[in-house]
Scaffold this motif. Structure first.
Motif, PDB file in Angstrom:
ATOM      1  N   ILE A  93       0.842  -1.204   0.000  1.00  0.00           N
ATOM      2  CA  ILE A  93       0.000   0.000   0.000  1.00  0.00           C
ATOM      3  C   ILE A  93       0.875   1.251   0.000  1.00  0.00           C
ATOM      4  CG2 ILE A  93      -1.706   1.313   1.325  1.00  0.00           C
ATOM      5  CD1 ILE A  93      -2.679  -1.427   2.442  1.00  0.00           C
ATOM      6  N   LEU A  94       1.879   1.275   0.860  1.00  0.00           N
ATOM      7  CA  LEU A  94       2.762   2.437   0.957  1.00  0.00           C
ATOM      8  C   LEU A  94       3.552   2.624  -0.332  1.00  0.00           C
ATOM      9  CD1 LEU A  94       4.014   1.972   4.632  1.00  0.00           C
ATOM     10  CD2 LEU A  94       2.314   3.590   3.794  1.00  0.00           C
ATOM     11  N   LYS A  95       3.986   1.527  -0.931  1.00  0.00           N
ATOM     12  CA  LYS A  95       4.719   1.630  -2.203  1.00  0.00           C
ATOM     13  C   LYS A  95       3.827   2.222  -3.288  1.00  0.00           C
ATOM     14  CE  LYS A  95       7.280  -1.065  -5.633  1.00  0.00           C
ATOM     15  NZ  LYS A  95       7.718  -2.431  -6.046  1.00  0.00           N
ATOM     16  N   GLU A  96       2.563   1.780  -3.332  1.00  0.00           N
ATOM     17  CA  GLU A  96       1.634   2.318  -4.330  1.00  0.00           C
ATOM     18  C   GLU A  96       1.412   3.807  -4.113  1.00  0.00           C
ATOM     19  OE1 GLU A  96      -2.918   1.571  -5.969  1.00  0.00           O
ATOM     20  OE2 GLU A  96      -1.856  -0.051  -4.935  1.00  0.00           O
ATOM     21  N   ALA A  97       1.259   4.220  -2.859  1.00  0.00           N
ATOM     22  CA  ALA A  97       1.068   5.644  -2.557  1.00  0.00           C
ATOM     23  C   ALA A  97       2.304   6.451  -2.933  1.00  0.00           C
ATOM     24  CB  ALA A  97       0.739   5.823  -1.080  1.00  0.00           C
ATOM     25  N   GLU A  98       3.491   5.919  -2.637  1.00  0.00           N
ATOM     26  CA  GLU A  98       4.739   6.615  -2.998  1.00  0.00           C
ATOM     27  C   GLU A  98       4.864   6.763  -4.504  1.00  0.00           C
ATOM     28  OE1 GLU A  98       7.500   4.042  -1.113  1.00  0.00           O
ATOM     29  OE2 GLU A  98       7.214   4.913   0.896  1.00  0.00           O
TER      30      GLU A  98
ATOM     31  N   GLU B 141      -1.643   6.837   9.373  1.00  0.00           N
ATOM     32  CA  GLU B 141      -0.511   7.688   9.740  1.00  0.00           C
ATOM     33  C   GLU B 141       0.673   7.466   8.810  1.00  0.00           C
ATOM     34  OE1 GLU B 141       1.698   9.070  13.804  1.00  0.00           O
ATOM     35  OE2 GLU B 141       1.203   6.935  13.637  1.00  0.00           O
ATOM     36  N   SER B 142       0.956   6.225   8.462  1.00  0.00           N
ATOM     37  CA  SER B 142       2.094   5.919   7.592  1.00  0.00           C
ATOM     38  C   SER B 142       1.917   6.523   6.207  1.00  0.00           C
ATOM     39  CB  SER B 142       2.276   4.400   7.482  1.00  0.00           C
ATOM     40  OG  SER B 142       2.595   3.831   8.728  1.00  0.00           O
ATOM     41  N   VAL B 143       0.690   6.468   5.680  1.00  0.00           N
ATOM     42  CA  VAL B 143       0.429   7.072   4.362  1.00  0.00           C
ATOM     43  C   VAL B 143       0.557   8.590   4.455  1.00  0.00           C
ATOM     44  CG1 VAL B 143      -1.247   7.371   2.504  1.00  0.00           C
ATOM     45  CG2 VAL B 143      -1.032   5.149   3.650  1.00  0.00           C
TER      46      VAL B 143
ATOM     47  N   SER C 107       4.231  12.289   2.412  1.00  0.00           N
ATOM     48  CA  SER C 107       4.487  13.661   1.972  1.00  0.00           C
ATOM     49  C   SER C 107       3.436  14.580   2.586  1.00  0.00           C
ATOM     50  CB  SER C 107       4.422  13.773   0.444  1.00  0.00           C
ATOM     51  OG  SER C 107       4.405  15.137   0.040  1.00  0.00           O
ATOM     52  N   PRO C 108       3.843  15.735   3.096  1.00  0.00           N
ATOM     53  CA  PRO C 108       2.855  16.681   3.629  1.00  0.00           C
ATOM     54  C   PRO C 108       1.963  17.259   2.543  1.00  0.00           C
ATOM     55  CG  PRO C 108       5.044  17.671   3.593  1.00  0.00           C
ATOM     56  CD  PRO C 108       5.228  16.221   3.257  1.00  0.00           C
ATOM     57  N   ASP C 109       2.380  17.144   1.275  1.00  0.00           N
ATOM     58  CA  ASP C 109       1.578  17.660   0.164  1.00  0.00           C
ATOM     59  C   ASP C 109       0.594  16.630  -0.373  1.00  0.00           C
ATOM     60  OD1 ASP C 109       2.777  20.183   0.182  1.00  0.00           O
ATOM     61  OD2 ASP C 109       4.456  19.462  -1.028  1.00  0.00           O
ATOM     62  N   LEU C 110       0.606  15.412   0.204  1.00  0.00           N
ATOM     63  CA  LEU C 110      -0.323  14.376  -0.236  1.00  0.00           C
ATOM     64  C   LEU C 110      -1.532  14.368   0.685  1.00  0.00           C
ATOM     65  CD1 LEU C 110      -0.967  11.878  -2.041  1.00  0.00           C
ATOM     66  CD2 LEU C 110       0.095  10.489  -0.232  1.00  0.00           C
TER      67      LEU C 110
ATOM     68  N   TYR D 130      -2.663  15.104  11.881  1.00  0.00           N
ATOM     69  CA  TYR D 130      -2.047  15.374  10.579  1.00  0.00           C
ATOM     70  C   TYR D 130      -2.939  16.274   9.733  1.00  0.00           C
ATOM     71  CZ  TYR D 130       1.330  11.751  11.708  1.00  0.00           C
ATOM     72  OH  TYR D 130       2.329  11.021  12.310  1.00  0.00           O
ATOM     73  N   ASP D 131      -2.387  17.416   9.325  1.00  0.00           N
ATOM     74  CA  ASP D 131      -3.159  18.354   8.510  1.00  0.00           C
ATOM     75  C   ASP D 131      -3.525  17.777   7.159  1.00  0.00           C
ATOM     76  OD1 ASP D 131      -3.111  20.272  10.475  1.00  0.00           O
ATOM     77  OD2 ASP D 131      -1.340  21.308   9.670  1.00  0.00           O
TER      78      ASP D 131
END
Length: 450
Positions: free
Chosen positions: A187-192, A231-233, A237-240, A263-264
């Protein structure tokens, strides 16, 4: 099969019905088919393969698809070598009946998409294909979906499949199988990868996202629940921007609520389907919570995240619903003040617990009247909610050009409300700050912040 060895060179047209999960499944199917040498077309008239990814949640969704089969029959008359396939929940539920229509060549359930290339090859030789076996393991975790959206801004990530809740009215456990969560590393790899491609927002999807749980088979103390995944996702990036859907009221935990507040870039919006405000109906629906539990969860959300948008689903006219049960639903809607809602008349789904145990005994005219009362109330609540936004400033992710005017853009605020505002040189994919000047029940009319 290696891409270099593929010689299929055929065009596939995919039509998608239903929820966001179906959209993501279509993207998975397209990825599998592209690896097998197929190319996507948006012109049904030139397609060698027509796939319809279907939904069985409500009867009207199925009826629309049966209606579309007549259009596919015309395609077969024009080009007798075109392959017609039905995939998804309707394929799982209706199986042989679809093949018996003599229009459909292929029926593939939600867990059989890896076999589509082989099924299409056999179907092209005149052998109708069916594979609707459900899996306890399949999550398509190793497949990178081919994004079919047009704006390149927002993308769906499926984090789990299936459902264990077995609500009495729902076909999902029968059409999508048991709940299983996806390895968080994939999941994290896909988001990255999406961030690297320029996407600005992801929506984590599941039939019940807040029951996500991954137990690492190698490290016993490295388990992951939904709050930690969220939280991990967010930390990628703060812009995601990070959204999620759908939450089950019985599972929305304090940990998830506090994580959202930390998290904003986790959007201030929770879709929390209530279905009914009556404890009698909730028990009959097997929702596993009470009216009081639901209202306590809403109170907790608003105490921690005061500006959180809360949306819902409501069913009118479930089996045995009395006028008092209906009034309980209206009063709960008033008490919560939902920002918006998906509202439906109950339609019996064959094979469900409700179809087996309860009579669908509310007359259609009563269902319609109750639904209209629910819709009228929600329109009033939505307008009142939006009126509170006038004068406030929101950071909006621009999603595209407004349908009202080519000189205006639209995007959603963190609370999921749609803002329309003058373009003034801004483009899709940007973050802009807008101030709300007026509203309708559906839209915040805004101007760029000066």
């Amino acid at each position: 099969m290696d891409k270099a060895e593929n010689t299929v060179d055929k065009k596939v047209y995919i039509e998608t019905y239903g929820c966001q999960m179906n959209v993501n499944d279509s993207e998975v199917m397209l990825s599998i088919l592209q690896d097998a040498g197929y190319t996507r077309t948006e012109d049904i008239g030139v397609a060698d393969v027509i796939l319809v990814n279907t939904c069985s949640i409500r009867d009207n969704a199925e009826q629309r698809i049966w209606g579309r089969l007549e259009q596919f029959r015309l395609q077969k008359k024009k080009r007798d070598n075109v392959i017609i396939g039905i995939t998804g929940c309707m394929a799982e539920r209706l199986k042989d009946r679809l093949l018996d229509s003599h229009i459909v060549d292929l029926v593939a359930g939600p867990d059989s998409y890896r076999t589509l290339p082989q099924m299409l090859e056999a179907a092209s030789s005149g052998h109708p294909q069916i594979n609707v076996l459900l899996s306890h393991e399949e999550t398509y975790a190793d497949i990178t979906p081919v994004r079919m959206d047009r704006n390149g801004v927002s993308a769906f990530i499926s984090i789990m499949r299936g459902c264990n809740n077995v609500c009495s009215y729902c076909v999902v456990p029968y059409t999508r199988g048991a709940e299983r969560s996806r390895d968080p590393k994939t999941i994290l790899k896909e988001a990255e990868n999406l961030v690297a491609m320029g996407y600005k927002e992801v929506c984590l999807l599941g039939q019940n996202v807040d029951s996500y749980y991954w137990k690492d088979p190698e490290t016993a103390d490295n388990d992951m629940n939904f709050a930690r995944l969220l939280e991990s996702v967010a930390q990628i990036s703060p812009d995601l921007r990070v959204r999620f859907s759908t939450s089950h009221p019985k599972d929305i935990s304090d940990e998830v609520i506090y994580t959202m507040a930390m998290y904003d870039n986790i959007c201030r919006h929770i879709h929390l389907p209530v279905q009914s405000g009556s404890n009698v109906m909730l028990e009959k629906m097997r929702r596993k919570y009470t009216r009081e539990w639901y209202l306590e969860r809403v109170k907790k959300i608003r105490s921690v995240i005061p500006d959180c948008g809360i949306t819902t689903d409501v069913i009118a006219g479930f089996c045995g619903e009395t006028e008092q049960d209906h009034r309980d639903t209206l009063s709960l809607m008033e008490a919560v003040g939902f920002d918006s809602a998906f509202m439906f008349q109950y339609s019996e789904r064959p094979g469900t617990l409700a179809a087996r145990k309860f009579a669908d005994d509310i007359p259609d005219e009563v269902k319609t009247r109750r639904l209209n009362e629910i819709i009228a109330l929600q329109n009033r609540l939505s307008l009142a909610s939006n009126e509170k936004e006038i004068g406030r400033t929101h950071r909006v992710l621009v999603e595209g050009v407004s349908k009202r005017s080519p000189d205006e853009l639209f995007g959603r605020a963190s609370n999921n409300k749609v803002c329309v505002f003058p373009a003034e040189g801004h483009v899709t994919g940007e973050y802009v700050d807008v101030t709300v000047t007026s509203c309708t029940s559906a839209t915040l009319i805004s101007r760029l912040k000066r």
